[in-house]
Design an enzyme around this catalytic site. Sequence first.
Site, PDB file in Angstrom:
ATOM      1  N   HIS A 130       0.624  -1.120   0.064  1.00 17.18           N
ATOM      2  CA  HIS A 130      -0.207   0.047   0.043  1.00 17.18           C
ATOM      3  C   HIS A 130       1.008   1.219  -0.006  1.00 17.18           C
ATOM      4  O   HIS A 130       0.604   2.163  -1.034  1.00 17.18           O
ATOM      5  CB  HIS A 130      -0.970  -0.058   1.270  1.00 17.18           C
ATOM      6  CG  HIS A 130      -1.576   1.135   1.459  1.00 17.18           C
ATOM      7  ND1 HIS A 130      -2.907   1.361   1.130  1.00 17.18           N
ATOM      8  CD2 HIS A 130      -1.510   2.374   1.986  1.00 17.18           C
ATOM      9  CE1 HIS A 130      -3.487   2.570   1.415  1.00 17.18           C
ATOM     10  NE2 HIS A 130      -2.306   3.172   1.801  1.00 17.18           N
ATOM     11  N   GLU A 131       1.634   1.251   0.867  1.00 15.51           N
ATOM     12  CA  GLU A 131       2.770   2.526   0.919  1.00 15.51           C
ATOM     13  C   GLU A 131       3.636   2.695  -0.263  1.00 15.51           C
ATOM     14  O   GLU A 131       3.730   3.873  -0.782  1.00 15.51           O
ATOM     15  CB  GLU A 131       3.645   2.354   2.089  1.00 15.51           C
ATOM     16  CG  GLU A 131       2.933   2.309   3.618  1.00 15.51           C
ATOM     17  CD  GLU A 131       1.731   3.464   3.747  1.00 15.51           C
ATOM     18  OE1 GLU A 131       2.228   4.638   3.164  1.00 15.51           O
ATOM     19  OE2 GLU A 131       0.750   3.265   4.465  1.00 15.51           O
ATOM     20  N   HIS A 134       1.551   4.353  -2.881  1.00 15.94           N
ATOM     21  CA  HIS A 134       1.530   5.915  -2.820  1.00 15.94           C
ATOM     22  C   HIS A 134       2.832   6.355  -3.429  1.00 15.94           C
ATOM     23  O   HIS A 134       2.685   7.372  -3.908  1.00 15.94           O
ATOM     24  CB  HIS A 134       1.636   6.079  -1.536  1.00 15.94           C
ATOM     25  CG  HIS A 134       0.050   6.077  -0.567  1.00 15.94           C
ATOM     26  ND1 HIS A 134      -0.794   6.623  -1.232  1.00 15.94           N
ATOM     27  CD2 HIS A 134      -0.199   5.608   0.502  1.00 15.94           C
ATOM     28  CE1 HIS A 134      -1.828   6.445  -0.367  1.00 15.94           C
ATOM     29  NE2 HIS A 134      -1.491   5.765   0.539  1.00 15.94           N
ATOM     30  N   GLU A 203      -6.368   6.820  -1.180  1.00 19.25           N
ATOM     31  CA  GLU A 203      -6.042   5.905  -0.292  1.00 19.25           C
ATOM     32  C   GLU A 203      -6.892   4.814  -0.880  1.00 19.25           C
ATOM     33  O   GLU A 203      -6.347   3.629  -0.837  1.00 19.25           O
ATOM     34  CB  GLU A 203      -6.943   6.251   0.977  1.00 19.25           C
ATOM     35  CG  GLU A 203      -6.141   7.128   2.041  1.00 19.25           C
ATOM     36  CD  GLU A 203      -4.745   6.395   2.511  1.00 19.25           C
ATOM     37  OE1 GLU A 203      -4.436   5.151   2.735  1.00 19.25           O
ATOM     38  OE2 GLU A 203      -3.780   7.236   2.430  1.00 19.25           O
TER      39      GLU A 203
END
Length: 288
Positions: A130-131, A134, A203
């Site tokens: 997930h990070e 980003h 997100e």
Amino acid sequence: MEAVKTAILLTLMTLLMVWIGGIFGGSGGMLIALLIAGAMNFYAYFFSDKMVLSHYHAVEVDERSAPGLIAIVRRLAHKAGIPMPRVYIIPEPVPNAFATGRNPSHAAVAVTQGLLDLLNEEEIEAVLAHELSHVRHYDILISTIAATIAGAIAWIANIMQFGAFFGGGRDEDSPNPIVMIILSIVMPIAAGIIQMAVSRSREFEADAGAARLTGHPEWLESALIKLENYNRQGILPEATPETAHMFIVNPFTGKDISFANLFRTHPTTEQRIERLEEIRREMASEAR
């Protein structure tokens, strides 16, 4: 479309700041507000990562100090096609994680010790995916700039409110003090709403990126449930509203204030899991 929407929202936020400057100081105020926005964006671009890592007392790790964590990040970075980011551990028991940096070549990911203790290896991989999503999509830079401008608008609003109570409207060129008070309340709310729109959409995209990167949306679903449940019990020490948008789950989840929920920096965990379930069905269909 997400990139276009984000660009529009950031432009609106900058124009909002310039408009406030115009109301407060005419054409000169507009110019000053524009210069402030530019200066703050410059600072956010080059120095925000160092500032936030220092604020949370993050400690950089390597293969010797955290071999398993480094191995997961390196594997995911390779799959994502981005350079290996720096990796940090925050010595806090509350589980959470964030990424920072102006671009993939100057990126860092940080996880708390609590996250490493709470999640299993698959869930940790999903959080890191997930990070890194980003990082790959430059989300950290965009959301940091949005937060910086929102903070500047709030600062200007405080000055307007102070001016309204102590001298606003005493000469013909000064704004009406009642108008100044109303704007000092409404403008930060408007900036916050714009910031939330940027953060929430990003997100969802990072969740989708993590699901594709790991090939297992259910890993992230499980991690989000655990993180949400734990963070309801307490707030990450030294967490600030300005950096809340950076974390995988809102560090203020434990502050159950109904009004504050209107200004959530994250979609609800239920919404995120619903999207991940849709992705899982799509991936299963593609596999057949």
